[in-house]
Write an enzyme that holds these catalytic residues in place. Structure first.
Site, PDB file in Angstrom:
ATOM      1  N   ASP A   6       0.848  -1.187   0.000  1.00 47.45           N
ATOM      2  CA  ASP A   6       0.000   0.000   0.000  1.00 47.45           C
ATOM      3  C   ASP A   6       0.883   1.238   0.000  1.00 47.45           C
ATOM      4  O   ASP A   6       2.001   1.206   0.517  1.00 47.45           O
ATOM      5  CB  ASP A   6      -0.906   0.022   1.242  1.00 47.45           C
ATOM      6  N   ASP A  30      -6.976  -1.216  -4.632  1.00 45.06           N
ATOM      7  CA  ASP A  30      -8.056  -0.955  -3.678  1.00 45.06           C
ATOM      8  C   ASP A  30      -9.009   0.115  -4.213  1.00 45.06           C
ATOM      9  O   ASP A  30     -10.239  -0.034  -4.138  1.00 45.06           O
ATOM     10  CB  ASP A  30      -7.485  -0.498  -2.334  1.00 45.06           C
TER      11      ASP A  30
END
Length: 193
Positions: free
Chosen positions: A131, A145
């Site tokens: 991330d 995402d």
């Protein structure tokens, strides 16, 4: 002669297999490659937990997640791999179940499948998802995402819209049958054949 209600439907379009839908596959590939390339850049140029810039509302922060969205189900890599595979299968079934494959449906499913495949590859290869998008107090996330959430919102809108259109079409058919349920020659009710 009164036509049955089914005859009022437009002719069913020939359904294309998902693996033959070039536009959908291009969207999947674009999302997947963008996700993997951005994650590669973050892993190459930022140390773990390093941010660029160091402060501010929007930053690129190298992090990883061993769980699902928002850090739920930490260290559950194998179940999350299975959930990803089931999710991609469900999306393929949704594609197959739709009578019309609109460009919006293709965009929605392409975003979702591309994002799911990107995160799935990370889980299989690294044991976690990289991330890096760090916006304010929001949990750190990635391109996959964002694509999945955008695709889900778009799919919900498509399905809600199609339900409303189906209700309007049913009402239109009922009004049509009501209006043309009498014979102009004998001024009596028509009998179905």
């Amino acid at each position: 002669m009164i036509r049955p209600i089914e005859a009022l439907d437009s002719p069913p379009s020939r359904r294309r297999a998902i693996y033959r839908d070039l536009l959908l596959l291009q969207i999947v590939a674009l999302v997947f490659l963008t996700d993997q390339f951005t994650k590669f850049l973050v892993r190459e140029f930022l140390l773990f937990r390093e941010s660029y810039p160091g402060e501010g509302f929007f930053r690129i922060t190298h992090a990883f997640n061993t769980g699902s969205a928002f850090g739920l189900f930490q260290d559950q890599n194998m179940p999350l791999i299975l959930v990803s595979l089931v999710g991609i299968t469900v999306l393929a079934l949704i594609y197959r179940s739709q009578r019309r494959h609109t460009d919006l449906l293709r965009l929605s499913l392409g975003l979702e499948v591309g994002g799911a495949a990107g995160n799935l590859l990370d889980r299989l290869r690294l044991g976690h998802v990289t991330d890096f998008l760090d916006i304010g107090a929001w949990p750190i996330f990635n391109v996959a995402d964002a694509s999945i959430v955008t695709g889900l919102a778009l799919l919900a809108w498509i399905l809600i819209k199609s339900d409303r259109e189906r209700d309007r079409e049913t009402a239109r058919r009922s009004a049509f049958l009501e209006a043309y349920n009498w014979c102009p020659v004998c001024d009596g009710e028509m009998a179905p054949l």
